[in-house]
Design an enzyme around this catalytic site. Structure first.
Site, PDB file in Angstrom:
ATOM      1  CB  ALA A 163      -0.886   0.001   1.216  1.00 37.22           C
ATOM      2  CG  ASN A 194      -3.917   3.895  10.506  1.00 40.54           C
ATOM      3  OD1 ASN A 194      -4.386   4.873   9.790  1.00 40.54           O
ATOM      4  ND2 ASN A 194      -2.720   3.889  10.743  1.00 40.54           N
ATOM      5  CD  GLN A 223      -5.744  -0.727   8.868  1.00 38.82           C
ATOM      6  OE1 GLN A 223      -6.667  -1.638   9.327  1.00 38.82           O
ATOM      7  NE2 GLN A 223      -4.358  -0.380   8.859  1.00 38.82           N
ATOM      8  CB  SER A 282      -0.914  -3.670   1.472  1.00 37.52           C
ATOM      9  OG  SER A 282      -1.758  -3.677   2.818  1.00 37.52           O
ATOM     10  CG  HIS A 322       0.589  -6.815   5.204  1.00 36.74           C
ATOM     11  ND1 HIS A 322       0.695  -6.430   6.626  1.00 36.74           N
ATOM     12  CD2 HIS A 322       1.050  -5.565   4.305  1.00 36.74           C
ATOM     13  CE1 HIS A 322       0.984  -5.288   6.584  1.00 36.74           C
ATOM     14  NE2 HIS A 322       0.876  -4.434   5.383  1.00 36.74           N
ATOM     15  CB  THR A 342      10.264  -9.510 -12.682  1.00 35.49           C
ATOM     16  OG1 THR A 342      11.075  -9.282 -13.629  1.00 35.49           O
ATOM     17  CG2 THR A 342       9.799 -11.095 -12.553  1.00 35.49           C
ATOM     18  CB  CYS A 398       6.780   6.988  26.922  1.00 33.59           C
ATOM     19  SG  CYS A 398       7.950   7.266  28.148  1.00 33.59           S
TER      20      CYS A 398
END
Lengths: 405, 146
Positions: free
Chosen positions: A74, A154, A182, A202, A204, A243, A329
């Site tokens: 993405a 997200n 998302q 994307s 994944h 490719t 933090c």
């Protein structure tokens, strides 16, 4: 038997579905050909796999297979859309409109384009993460070439009214781009009904492999073109050379096919578990849901636990539950999540936030376990939080006398 | 991010978390923060008024795990020390003891500040001048942080 830590960070990435892996395997060793090799069976097998995957990916978002450009993910698709449109439509203008809660792949690409002469408007959002359509309309100028608004956020899972946003863009003859990473495979996305001209996502995030994604580029009314950002052999209609990653593309296709089949039922199942988790955690005092609770992805909940710090919470159940925090933090003046800040959250609540992202393999048992683990850690940390003690004693936090140091 | 074992140990089993009677003549309280809602440390010492030896120490900390561990380990160290000795605590001792990464050094500095603020609160309460800080920060100190 519960496998620990429980994985509730499915907005970061998802595990590969075993059915996807099975689809991918033959393309590593057996059908390893280059999809561009037109003169032998190895090439044909690879090409056939890519063709099928392109249909499966297109079907998920209601597109034509010819409109799918495979990329490495993405982030690359976002880059290609923004940079490609900026270059291709330079004659028309240099103005891009986006929002301040986009993913960094959009925001940082916009910053880059600003250095190259682009003018970018970052629309503000309200406490639910929504932009104001009137503000969008009034930001459009004769130089505007693109409106880029994410389908779903997200961090908080809020879903934008993409149809209404694209209608505004269309009315002014401006292209509509959406990062649908998302949303794709989680809720129905249809590029035609939603009026989207370019869409990045994307594999994944929807139980496919990492390293593969796609940019949807509309071919008809209007015919959209982007200038390639990767030059070479002219793959992907000349918009993205390189490719093709055949096993990953085959897996992406299978993942999209499964998502399309299972989305509706899965969404209901996850929403029920998410609501159970959320309602149980809201039983704790001074606990708040961030973002919209109505226009929201079914598997996401972002909650702030006031008077405890997010990173400390994560350390508390690091071996039990894997999730993300809006806290950061790591320096003397750490900035919490820019998304939560954009919603208008104070630093206190932004630093105290956790994002729960359920997924296809989340079980009821895991949710029960998580409720107990989070509740116990919040209570334990509040016991040693000076802010919690002051809150319980009714001290006005704005009137605290800090020691000089 | 992985944390040193000792940070986790103090985080999971914090020593001396709690509250001393702020109004007591023998108790000094320091309340310090990085910014209002990032790392807030309240450190308390109970001092023997004759020997000026710290009899007890307690903390409460809002912050990441490292901040909690810094506060907790120091409560152990300074019990039995005089307020002069305790005042000379150097944050680098905490950094080393807990193997803190550069990005967490601010937590150790804050603990040092909290200890000194607590001691000075006790001193002022008991008619003494507040002690002065002596250490010098190297000029490039901030560049070393994350």
């Amino acid at each position: 038997m519960l496998q620990l830590p429980v994985y509730l960070d499915n907005n970061a990435t998802t595990p590969l579905d075993p059915r996807v892996l099975e689809t991918m395997l033959p393309y590593f060793t057996q059908h390893f050909g280059n999809a561009s090799s037109r003169h032998h069976a190895y090439g044909w097998a690879a090409e056939a796999a890519v063709d099928l995957a392109r249909e499966q990916v297109a079907a998920l978002i209601g597109a034509d297979p010819k409109e799918i450009i495979f990329t490495s993910g993405a982030t690359e698709a976002d880059n290609l859309a923004l940079k490609g449109v900026f270059e291709m439509y330079a004659d028309k203008g240099n103005h891009i409109i986006t929002t301040e809660i986009e993913h960094k792949a959009i925001l940082d690409t916009c910053r880059h384009l600003e250095k190259l002469g682009a003018s970018v408007t970052y629309l503000k959002v309200n406490h639910e993460g929504m932009i104001d359509l009137k503000e969008l309309e009034s930001a459009i100028t004769a130089k505007t070439i693109l409106v880029a608004v994410m389908y779903a956020n997200n961090e908080i899972g809020s879903i934008n009214p993409i149809r209404e946003i694209s209608a505004v863009a269309k009315r002014h003859g401006v292209l509509m781009m959406s990062d649908i990473t998302q949303a794709a495979g989680k809720i129905p996305v249809n590029v035609n009904k939603d009026g989207i001209d370019l869409a990045a996502f994307s594999a994944h995030k929807l139980y496919g492999p990492k390293g593969i994604g796609a940019l949807y580029v509309r071919r008809k009314s209007p015919r959209v073109k982007v200038t390639a950002q990767m030059d070479g052999g002219g793959h992907e209609r000349g918009m993205r050379s390189g490719t093709l990653n055949v096993p990953a593309i085959a897996g992406f296709g299978k993942a999209c096919e499964l998502a399309l089949q299972e989305m509706e039922e899965e969404g209901k199942r996850l929403a029920a578990m998410r609501d159970k988790l959320e309602n149980a955690l809201l039983q704790l005092e001074e606990t708040y849901v961030n973002g919209s609770r109505t226009h929201r992805l079914p598997h996401v909940s972002n909650i702030s636990f006031r008077y405890v710090e997010g990173e400390a919470l994560l350390m508390g159940f690091g071996k039990e539950v894997a999730l993300s925090s809006g806290s950061a933090c790591t320096s003397a003046s750490p900035e919490p999540s820019y998304v939560l800040k954009a919603l208008g959250l104070g630093d206190d609540l932004a630093h105290s936030s956790l994002r729960f992202g359920l997924g296809r393999f989340t079980t009821e048992e895991e949710i029960d376990y998580t409720i107990n683990a989070v509740t116990a850690t919040v209570n334990r940390l509040r016991e040693i939080s000076p802010l919690w003690e002051m809150f319980k004693e009714g001290v006005d936090m704005n009137a605290i006398e800090w020691s000089h140091h | 991010m992985s944390y040193a074992e000792r940070v986790l140990e103090y985080y999971n089993n914090p020593r001396n978390a709690g509250t001393l009677d702020k109004s007591s003549q023998h108790v000094g309280t320091g309340l310090v923060h990085v910014s209002e809602y990032v790392d807030v440390v309240r450190f308390q010492v109970e001092v023997n008024p004759v020997t000026h030896v710290i009899r007890d120490a307690r903390f409460k900390t809002f912050g990441c795990g490292s901040a909690i561990a810094c506060s907790s380990i120091v409560t152990e160290w300074i019990k039995g020390k005089t307020i002069e000795e305790a005042f000379r605590l150097d944050h680098m001792e905490i950094v080393e003891a807990l193997s803190l990464p550069p990005s967490k050094i601010h937590s150790a500095i804050l603990t040092e500040d909290a200890v000194r603020a607590a001691i000075n609160d006790y001193r002022v309460k008991n008619g003494m001048e507040p002690a002065e800080e002596e250490y010098e920060e190297p000029a490039d100190y901030y560049d070393e942080r994350d």
